[in-house]
Design a protein around this motif. Structure first.
Motif, PDB file in Angstrom:
ATOM      1  N   LYS A 154       0.800  -1.226   0.000  1.00  0.00           N
ATOM      2  CA  LYS A 154       0.000   0.000   0.000  1.00  0.00           C
ATOM      3  C   LYS A 154       0.834   1.278   0.000  1.00  0.00           C
ATOM      4  O   LYS A 154       0.315   2.346  -0.329  1.00  0.00           O
ATOM      5  N   GLY A 155       2.103   1.161   0.382  1.00  0.00           N
ATOM      6  CA  GLY A 155       2.930   2.349   0.508  1.00  0.00           C
ATOM      7  C   GLY A 155       4.063   2.436  -0.483  1.00  0.00           C
ATOM      8  O   GLY A 155       4.068   3.276  -1.384  1.00  0.00           O
ATOM      9  N   LEU A 156       5.047   1.524  -0.363  1.00  0.00           N
ATOM     10  CA  LEU A 156       6.240   1.634  -1.199  1.00  0.00           C
ATOM     11  C   LEU A 156       5.929   1.373  -2.668  1.00  0.00           C
ATOM     12  O   LEU A 156       6.431   2.090  -3.546  1.00  0.00           O
ATOM     13  N   GLY A 157       5.110   0.357  -2.959  1.00  0.00           N
ATOM     14  CA  GLY A 157       4.786   0.064  -4.354  1.00  0.00           C
ATOM     15  C   GLY A 157       4.198   1.264  -5.079  1.00  0.00           C
ATOM     16  O   GLY A 157       4.707   1.684  -6.135  1.00  0.00           O
ATOM     17  N   PRO A 158       3.110   1.865  -4.557  1.00  0.00           N
ATOM     18  CA  PRO A 158       2.556   3.051  -5.207  1.00  0.00           C
ATOM     19  C   PRO A 158       3.529   4.225  -5.273  1.00  0.00           C
ATOM     20  O   PRO A 158       3.517   4.985  -6.259  1.00  0.00           O
ATOM     21  N   ALA A 159       4.376   4.404  -4.251  1.00  0.00           N
ATOM     22  CA  ALA A 159       5.352   5.491  -4.295  1.00  0.00           C
ATOM     23  C   ALA A 159       6.345   5.279  -5.434  1.00  0.00           C
ATOM     24  O   ALA A 159       6.714   6.231  -6.150  1.00  0.00           O
ATOM     25  N   LEU A 160       6.769   4.038  -5.637  1.00  0.00           N
ATOM     26  CA  LEU A 160       7.678   3.745  -6.748  1.00  0.00           C
ATOM     27  C   LEU A 160       6.989   3.937  -8.093  1.00  0.00           C
ATOM     28  O   LEU A 160       7.623   4.354  -9.069  1.00  0.00           O
ATOM     29  N   ALA A 161       5.693   3.638  -8.154  1.00  0.00           N
ATOM     30  CA  ALA A 161       4.955   3.851  -9.400  1.00  0.00           C
ATOM     31  C   ALA A 161       4.924   5.336  -9.754  1.00  0.00           C
ATOM     32  O   ALA A 161       5.097   5.706 -10.928  1.00  0.00           O
ATOM     33  N   LEU A 162       4.711   6.192  -8.759  1.00  0.00           N
ATOM     34  CA  LEU A 162       4.734   7.641  -9.009  1.00  0.00           C
ATOM     35  C   LEU A 162       6.120   8.096  -9.439  1.00  0.00           C
ATOM     36  O   LEU A 162       6.264   8.927 -10.345  1.00  0.00           O
ATOM     37  N   LEU A 163       7.139   7.574  -8.788  1.00  0.00           N
ATOM     38  CA  LEU A 163       8.512   7.916  -9.150  1.00  0.00           C
ATOM     39  C   LEU A 163       8.806   7.517 -10.586  1.00  0.00           C
ATOM     40  O   LEU A 163       9.395   8.285 -11.357  1.00  0.00           O
ATOM     41  N   SER A 164       8.375   6.324 -10.961  1.00  0.00           N
ATOM     42  CA  SER A 164       8.611   5.832 -12.315  1.00  0.00           C
ATOM     43  C   SER A 164       7.891   6.684 -13.352  1.00  0.00           C
ATOM     44  O   SER A 164       8.419   6.926 -14.444  1.00  0.00           O
ATOM     45  N   ALA A 165       6.698   7.159 -13.017  1.00  0.00           N
ATOM     46  CA  ALA A 165       5.953   8.006 -13.945  1.00  0.00           C
ATOM     47  C   ALA A 165       6.666   9.336 -14.175  1.00  0.00           C
ATOM     48  O   ALA A 165       6.620   9.899 -15.277  1.00  0.00           O
ATOM     49  N   SER A 166       7.333   9.847 -13.124  1.00  0.00           N
ATOM     50  CA  SER A 166       8.035  11.125 -13.242  1.00  0.00           C
ATOM     51  C   SER A 166       9.421  10.973 -13.857  1.00  0.00           C
ATOM     52  O   SER A 166       9.922  11.902 -14.494  1.00  0.00           O
ATOM     53  N   ALA A 167      10.042   9.825 -13.643  1.00  0.00           N
ATOM     54  CA  ALA A 167      11.394   9.582 -14.171  1.00  0.00           C
ATOM     55  C   ALA A 167      11.420   8.198 -14.803  1.00  0.00           C
ATOM     56  O   ALA A 167      11.962   7.249 -14.230  1.00  0.00           O
ATOM     57  N   PRO A 168      10.814   8.043 -15.989  1.00  0.00           N
ATOM     58  CA  PRO A 168      10.643   6.709 -16.580  1.00  0.00           C
ATOM     59  C   PRO A 168      11.942   5.989 -16.902  1.00  0.00           C
ATOM     60  O   PRO A 168      11.947   4.762 -17.011  1.00  0.00           O
ATOM     61  N   ALA A 169      13.039   6.712 -17.046  1.00  0.00           N
ATOM     62  CA  ALA A 169      14.308   6.054 -17.364  1.00  0.00           C
ATOM     63  C   ALA A 169      15.068   5.613 -16.120  1.00  0.00           C
ATOM     64  O   ALA A 169      16.080   4.911 -16.230  1.00  0.00           O
ATOM     65  N   LEU A 170      14.593   6.010 -14.947  1.00  0.00           N
ATOM     66  CA  LEU A 170      15.295   5.695 -13.707  1.00  0.00           C
ATOM     67  C   LEU A 170      15.205   4.197 -13.397  1.00  0.00           C
ATOM     68  O   LEU A 170      14.127   3.604 -13.424  1.00  0.00           O
ATOM     69  N   ARG A 171      16.336   3.589 -13.085  1.00  0.00           N
ATOM     70  CA  ARG A 171      16.390   2.172 -12.721  1.00  0.00           C
ATOM     71  C   ARG A 171      16.437   2.071 -11.194  1.00  0.00           C
ATOM     72  O   ARG A 171      17.294   2.667 -10.558  1.00  0.00           O
ATOM     73  N   VAL A 172      15.486   1.328 -10.634  1.00  0.00           N
ATOM     74  CA  VAL A 172      15.373   1.201  -9.177  1.00  0.00           C
ATOM     75  C   VAL A 172      15.891  -0.169  -8.745  1.00  0.00           C
ATOM     76  O   VAL A 172      15.555  -1.194  -9.359  1.00  0.00           O
ATOM     77  N   HIS A 173      16.701  -0.168  -7.686  1.00  0.00           N
ATOM     78  CA  HIS A 173      17.265  -1.399  -7.130  1.00  0.00           C
ATOM     79  C   HIS A 173      16.741  -1.539  -5.701  1.00  0.00           C
ATOM     80  O   HIS A 173      17.101  -0.748  -4.822  1.00  0.00           O
ATOM     81  N   LEU A 174      15.875  -2.507  -5.462  1.00  0.00           N
ATOM     82  CA  LEU A 174      15.282  -2.698  -4.145  1.00  0.00           C
ATOM     83  C   LEU A 174      16.100  -3.688  -3.330  1.00  0.00           C
ATOM     84  O   LEU A 174      16.571  -4.705  -3.847  1.00  0.00           O
ATOM     85  N   ALA A 175      16.235  -3.389  -2.047  1.00  0.00           N
ATOM     86  CA  ALA A 175      16.870  -4.322  -1.117  1.00  0.00           C
ATOM     87  C   ALA A 175      16.171  -4.194   0.221  1.00  0.00           C
ATOM     88  O   ALA A 175      15.678  -3.122   0.585  1.00  0.00           O
ATOM     89  N   GLY A 176      16.113  -5.286   0.957  1.00  0.00           N
ATOM     90  CA  GLY A 176      15.488  -5.253   2.268  1.00  0.00           C
ATOM     91  C   GLY A 176      16.058  -6.330   3.154  1.00  0.00           C
ATOM     92  O   GLY A 176      16.488  -7.391   2.687  1.00  0.00           O
ATOM     93  N   HIS A 177      16.043  -6.051   4.453  1.00  0.00           N
ATOM     94  CA  HIS A 177      16.551  -7.004   5.447  1.00  0.00           C
ATOM     95  C   HIS A 177      15.418  -7.478   6.346  1.00  0.00           C
ATOM     96  O   HIS A 177      14.591  -6.674   6.793  1.00  0.00           O
ATOM     97  N   SER A 178      15.346  -8.780   6.605  1.00  0.00           N
ATOM     98  CA  SER A 178      14.394  -9.348   7.544  1.00  0.00           C
ATOM     99  C   SER A 178      12.956  -9.037   7.110  1.00  0.00           C
ATOM    100  O   SER A 178      12.564  -9.373   5.998  1.00  0.00           O
ATOM    101  N   PHE A 179      12.171  -8.361   7.968  1.00  0.00           N
ATOM    102  CA  PHE A 179      10.826  -7.973   7.554  1.00  0.00           C
ATOM    103  C   PHE A 179      10.879  -6.890   6.470  1.00  0.00           C
ATOM    104  O   PHE A 179       9.909  -6.692   5.741  1.00  0.00           O
ATOM    105  N   GLY A 180      11.994  -6.184   6.365  1.00  0.00           N
ATOM    106  CA  GLY A 180      12.162  -5.242   5.263  1.00  0.00           C
ATOM    107  C   GLY A 180      12.242  -5.951   3.929  1.00  0.00           C
ATOM    108  O   GLY A 180      11.840  -5.412   2.899  1.00  0.00           O
ATOM    109  N   ALA A 181      12.767  -7.188   3.923  1.00  0.00           N
ATOM    110  CA  ALA A 181      12.757  -7.990   2.700  1.00  0.00           C
ATOM    111  C   ALA A 181      11.327  -8.335   2.312  1.00  0.00           C
ATOM    112  O   ALA A 181      10.964  -8.350   1.131  1.00  0.00           O
TER     113      ALA A 181
END
Length: 434
Positions: free
Chosen positions: A242-269
């Motif tokens: 509900k939070g990070l996914g939609p935020a990344l979608a907005l980011l992608s719409a504003s900067a379509p060429a930007l490559r995003v690398h996600l990483a997370g630890h434990s529950f962050g994964a």
């Protein structure tokens, strides 16, 4: 902070983002002409300063590693979400957060001191009166089965309400309609199971050894710790979808060429994995996803569960929303995921086995990697660093050679600040080449 530019994205328990921080990230990434953004989500941390220190420590090797990629303009973002760590749990390289005493000292079970009570009230959440009663019972540890039952009942009352409707996750075993053993088993049996697990790990203090209710109180305190983690596990999925996914979608719409690398630890994964559910099918912003000691089901990405072939995992097929590989790093030295996680995740006590790790249905992705996904490459960390990482699809990486330090009860669960793991993230996103 060891890197620049750096932003933070703060989410509440419902996944609502701080709009000012989100907009600052979108504006800053666009204005800086970034080609790549590395986004990291923490696991259990008590507060923003602890999370920020973790990000600074983890990101420290990145600028040096990226010196060989002159065309890349890389930014960094840290996810801040409401979670907590019980004081006294050792975190390698964080001296102020390490349990007192030598590494081989046996730690005490979670103590309900003022700071811990405040954190539980704020994070779970928990009414102050309930927390005061829990603290009273934990301090007195009365030799009365009714009081032990009361303690466990109060702890179970802190469980988050099941998600209903379209947001529900019916497939992943630990997120399904059936509640885990932690919430449903006989109170004394549950306390005995956790006391035995702690004893098996050498993490039950001498005061709780032997028989009787004294031993069970050691298990009861672990039930409280596991309840806080159960709450955070649920919350991580909500914040991701509900939070990070939609935020990344907005980011992608504003900067379509930007490559995003996600990483997370434990529950962050778990959080960054559930962000895949919050992205549109045609989103192409994710260059790679790296999970470090992920505290969620190793069947999450499966299309067909081995024990129920008519169902798939909660994230069935969503690894295809990543242009590059989805990498799960795991370690055999992680006792939080190898022993306590499966015991807390059991849906029912179906045999006389002492530890839930005997049943693979309740295993964690950070303990033995991605399961029941075909194809899924299984590699050693040294192989990945030599260039064996596939260009796409699921990959399980045994990182036991570096994720190896830490005392009971969590073992090496938080031993993630290594240059080798930073390399894995950059290799997954093709920002670095062997």
């Amino acid at each position: 902070m060891s890197v620049d530019p750096y932003w933070e994205l703060t989410f509440d328990a419902d996944g609502d983002v701080d709009a000012g921080e989100r907009d600052a990230l979108i504006r800053g990434a666009t204005d800086a002409g970034l080609t790549d953004l590395v986004v990291f989500a923490h696991g259990w941390n008590n507060d923003r300063p602890t999370a920020t220190r973790l990000y600074s420590r983890f990101f420290e090797p990145f600028p040096g590693l990226l010196a060989g990629a002159p065309g890349a303009r890389v930014g960094y973002a840290g996810v801040i979400w409401p979670s907590m760590r019980f004081p006294g749990e050792p975190i390698p390289d964080f001296p102020s957060a390490t349990a007192a005493g030598a590494p081989d000292d046996v730690p005490a079970p979670p103590a309900l001191d003022a700071a811990t009570r405040e954190a539980l009230v704020r994070t779970l959440p928990c009414e102050q009166a309930v927390m005061d009663r829990l603290a009273q019972l934990a301090a007195g540890q009365p030799d009365d089965p009714a009081r032990l039952e009361e303690f466990v009942s109060l702890v179970r009352g802190l469980a988050p309400a099941p998600v209903q409707g379209a947001a529900a996750v019916p497939h992943e075993p630990e997120d399904g309609d059936a509640e885990p053993y932690l919430l449903t088993g006989d109170a004394q049996e549950v306390c005995e199971a956790f006391a035995s697990a702690l004893g098996h790990m050498g993490a039950l203090p001498p005061a709780f050894l032997g028989g009787g209710l004294k031993r069970l109180w050691g298990g009861a305190l672990e039930v409280l710790r596991q309840m806080s983690y159960y709450t955070m596990k649920k919350r991580a999925g909500t914040v991701g979808e509900k939070g990070l996914g939609p935020a990344l979608a907005l980011l992608s719409a504003s900067a379509p060429a930007l490559r995003v690398h996600l990483a997370g630890h434990s529950f962050g994964a778990r959080l960054v994995s559930f962000a895949l559910r919050g992205l549109p099918d045609d989103s192409g912003c994710l260059a790679g996803v790296t999970l470090l000691q992920g505290a969620f089901s190793h069947y999450a990405f499966s299309s067909r569960l081995p024990f129920d072939t008519g169902q798939g995992g909660a994230l069935d097929g969503l690894h295809r929303r990543v242009r590059g590989p989805l990498v799960s790093c795991y370690s055999s030295h992680d006792s939080a995921l190898g022993v306590l996680y499966p015991l807390a995740s059991l849906v029912s006590r179906q045999d006389d086995g002492l530890l839930g790790s005997d049943d693979p249905r309740w295993g964690a992705i950070g303990h033995d990697g991605i399961q029941a996904v075909d194809p899924c490459a299984r590699l050693g960390l040294d192989e990945v660093l030599r260039g064996a990482l596939p260009g796409e699809g699921c990959v399980s990486v045994d990182a036991s050679s570096v994720v190896a330090r830490g005392g009971p009860p969590s073992g090496a669960h938080s031993d993630i600040c290594h240059e080798e793991l930073a390399r894995v993230i950059l290799l997954a996103g093709r920002l670095l080449h062997p």
